[in-house]
Design a protein around this motif. Structure first.
Motif, short mmCIF file in Angstrom:
data_model
loop_
_atom_site.label_atom_id
_atom_site.label_comp_id
_atom_site.label_asym_id
_atom_site.label_seq_id
_atom_site.Cartn_x
_atom_site.Cartn_y
_atom_site.Cartn_z
N ASN A 1 -0.68 14.35 -17.29
CA ASN A 1 -2.09 13.90 -17.34
C ASN A 1 -2.34 12.63 -16.54
O ASN A 1 -3.16 11.79 -16.92
N PHE A 2 -1.65 12.48 -15.42
CA PHE A 2 -1.91 11.33 -14.54
C PHE A 2 -2.48 11.86 -13.23
O PHE A 2 -1.83 12.65 -12.53
N THR A 3 -3.68 11.44 -12.89
CA THR A 3 -4.35 11.97 -11.70
C THR A 3 -4.90 10.88 -10.79
O THR A 3 -5.50 11.18 -9.76
N ALA A 4 -4.71 9.62 -11.14
CA ALA A 4 -5.37 8.53 -10.42
C ALA A 4 -4.49 7.99 -9.29
O ALA A 4 -3.30 8.25 -9.22
N ILE A 5 -5.14 7.25 -8.40
CA ILE A 5 -4.44 6.41 -7.45
C ILE A 5 -4.48 4.99 -7.99
O ILE A 5 -5.55 4.46 -8.30
N ILE A 6 -3.33 4.36 -8.16
CA ILE A 6 -3.28 3.01 -8.70
C ILE A 6 -3.75 2.04 -7.62
O ILE A 6 -3.24 2.04 -6.50
N LYS A 7 -4.72 1.21 -7.96
CA LYS A 7 -5.29 0.26 -7.01
C LYS A 7 -4.68 -1.13 -7.22
O LYS A 7 -4.40 -1.53 -8.34
N LEU A 8 -4.47 -1.83 -6.12
CA LEU A 8 -3.93 -3.18 -6.16
C LEU A 8 -5.07 -4.19 -6.15
O LEU A 8 -5.94 -4.14 -5.27
N ILE A 9 -5.04 -5.11 -7.10
CA ILE A 9 -6.11 -6.10 -7.25
C ILE A 9 -5.51 -7.49 -7.23
O ILE A 9 -4.46 -7.74 -7.84
N SER A 10 -6.15 -8.40 -6.52
CA SER A 10 -5.69 -9.79 -6.44
C SER A 10 -5.96 -10.50 -7.76
O SER A 10 -6.75 -10.03 -8.59
N LEU B 1 0.83 -1.20 0.00
CA LEU B 1 0.00 0.00 0.00
C LEU B 1 0.87 1.25 0.00
O LEU B 1 0.62 2.20 -0.75
N LEU B 2 1.89 1.27 0.86
CA LEU B 2 2.82 2.41 0.89
C LEU B 2 3.51 2.57 -0.45
O LEU B 2 3.62 3.69 -0.98
N ALA B 3 4.01 1.46 -1.01
CA ALA B 3 4.75 1.52 -2.27
C ALA B 3 3.88 2.04 -3.40
O ALA B 3 4.28 2.94 -4.16
N MET B 4 2.68 1.51 -3.54
CA MET B 4 1.83 1.90 -4.66
C MET B 4 1.28 3.31 -4.49
O MET B 4 1.15 4.06 -5.46
N THR B 5 0.95 3.69 -3.26
CA THR B 5 0.46 5.06 -3.04
C THR B 5 1.57 6.06 -3.30
O THR B 5 1.34 7.13 -3.89
N SER B 6 2.80 5.74 -2.88
CA SER B 6 3.94 6.62 -3.15
C SER B 6 4.18 6.76 -4.64
O SER B 6 4.44 7.85 -5.15
N LEU B 7 4.09 5.64 -5.36
CA LEU B 7 4.28 5.68 -6.81
C LEU B 7 3.17 6.48 -7.49
O LEU B 7 3.43 7.23 -8.44
N SER B 8 1.95 6.35 -7.00
CA SER B 8 0.84 7.13 -7.55
C SER B 8 1.05 8.62 -7.34
O SER B 8 0.82 9.43 -8.25
N LEU B 9 1.48 9.00 -6.14
CA LEU B 9 1.75 10.42 -5.87
C LEU B 9 2.87 10.95 -6.75
O LEU B 9 2.79 12.07 -7.28
N ALA B 10 3.92 10.15 -6.91
CA ALA B 10 5.03 10.56 -7.76
C ALA B 10 4.57 10.72 -9.21
O ALA B 10 4.98 11.66 -9.91
N ALA B 11 3.71 9.81 -9.66
CA ALA B 11 3.20 9.90 -11.03
C ALA B 11 2.30 11.12 -11.21
O ALA B 11 2.35 11.80 -12.24
N LYS B 12 1.48 11.42 -10.21
CA LYS B 12 0.65 12.62 -10.27
C LYS B 12 1.50 13.86 -10.43
O LYS B 12 1.15 14.79 -11.16
N PHE B 13 2.65 13.86 -9.75
CA PHE B 13 3.51 15.04 -9.79
C PHE B 13 4.35 15.09 -11.06
O PHE B 13 4.54 16.15 -11.66
N ASN B 14 4.87 13.94 -11.50
CA ASN B 14 5.91 13.94 -12.53
C ASN B 14 5.42 13.53 -13.92
O ASN B 14 6.06 13.86 -14.91
N GLU B 15 4.32 12.78 -14.00
CA GLU B 15 3.83 12.32 -15.30
C GLU B 15 2.75 13.28 -15.83
O GLU B 15 2.01 13.88 -15.06
#
Length: 232
Positions: A90-99, A74-88
Motif C-alpha cells: 500500500n505504498f504508492t507515493a513519491i517521497i519528496k525532499l523538503i528543506s 533526488l536519485l536516491a530518494m526517487t530510487s527508494l520511492s520506486l523500491a517502496a512502491k514495488f516492495n512495500e
C-alpha cells in the motif's frame, strides 16, 4: 529455488574510475549516498529488501550516467520511492525532499523525469534479486543478518561479490563456528567482511552493524535550473 535466484541475479559492474566511486578517507560519494538512503529507509520503516532494491537502482544508474552532484539526493530518494512502491504494501507515493524551512528541494517535474530515467535504465524491471532473498531461502534472515547486509550495502568493494557469496558469508559469520562447512572462497569473503567491520568499529569506537545514525554531508545546491546529464 536458490539456483533460480543465482541465475536471475543482476550484478552491478562498478567502475572504479568514476569520481563518485573513488574513496577519500575510506569512503566514496556513492557510499555516502547509500548511507543517507539507509537512514531514510529506517525512518520510514521500510523493509531491508526495499533498501536493497533502491541501492541496486542507484548503482545501476550511476555506472551509466554522469549525474550532477546536485541530483544525488533526488536519485536516491526517487530510487527508494520506486523500491517502496514495488516492495512495500500500500505504498504508492513519491517521497519528496523538503528543506528545514519547508521548501521543496526539487520541482515536481524533476521527480517525474528522474523516475522515468530510472525506469528506462532498469528496462522497467524492478524485481531484482537481493542478498536478503538468498538469506530468506537459507532460513537465515534475522535482525543480525539484516544489520550485516546494511553494512555491505555501504561498501561497494564488498558488493562486487555475487549476492549468493555474500549471503553465504553472512550465514558463516552468524554461526557459532564460522569456519565449519564453507568453501575457502566463502571463508575468505567472510574474513574480508569481518576485517572491514572491525576496522570501522575501531575508527568509530562503536559496533558498526548496530550504528546507522551517522549523517552524511551531501547536500544539493539550488538556485538555477539544471538538467540531468547523461553519459554517452
Amino acid at each position: 529455488m536458490i539456483k533460480n535466484l543465482f541465475a536471475m541475479q543482476s550484478q552491478i559492474q562498478y567502475n572504479d574510475t568514476l569520481k563518485i566511486y573513488q574513496k577519500t578517507q575510506g569512503i566514496s560519494e556513492r557510499d555516502q549516498i547509500i548511507e543517507w538512503m539507509a537512514i531514510k529507509c529506517e525512518k520510514f520503516g521500510f523493509d531491508l529488501r526495499t533498501l536493497e532494491l533502491g541501492v541496486l537502482y542507484v548503482d545501476s544508474y550511476l555506472v551509466k550516467t554522469n549525474l550532477m552532484k546536485d541530483y544525488y539526493e533526488l536519485l536516491a530518494m526517487t530510487s527508494l520511492s520506486l523500491a517502496a512502491k514495488f516492495n512495500e504494501n500500500n505504498f504508492t507515493a513519491i517521497i519528496k525532499l523538503i528543506s528545514p524551512s519547508g521548501q521543496q528541494l526539487y520541482r515536481e517535474e524533476e521527480y517525474s523525469q528522474m523516475e522515468e530515467y530510472i525506469l528506462h535504465n532498469m528496462n522497467f524491471s524492478l524485481n531484482l534479486v537481493t542478498i536478503s532473498d538468498f538469506l530468506t531461502e537459507f532460513n537465515s534472515r534475522n535482525d543480525k543478518t539484516d544489520r550485516i547486509v546494511k553494512f555491505l550495502l555501504l561498501d561497494y568493494d564488498l558488493m562486487k561479490y555475487s549476492y549468493l557469496e555474500l549471503a553465504l558469508a553472512i550465514v558463516n559469520m552468524t554461526k557459532s563456528n564460522p569456519s565449519i562447512g564453507f568453501k575457502p572462497s566463502i571463508q575468505n569473503i567472510t574474513n574480508k567482511i569481518w576485517n572491514k567491520i572491525n576496522q570501522l568499529s575501531q575508527e568509530k569506537e562503536v559496533s558498526v552493524v548496530n550504528d546507522d545514525d551517522d549523517q552524511i554531508q551531501t547536500q544539493p545546491q539550488h538556485g538555477v535550473s539544471k538538467k540531468i546529464k547523461k553519459r554517452h
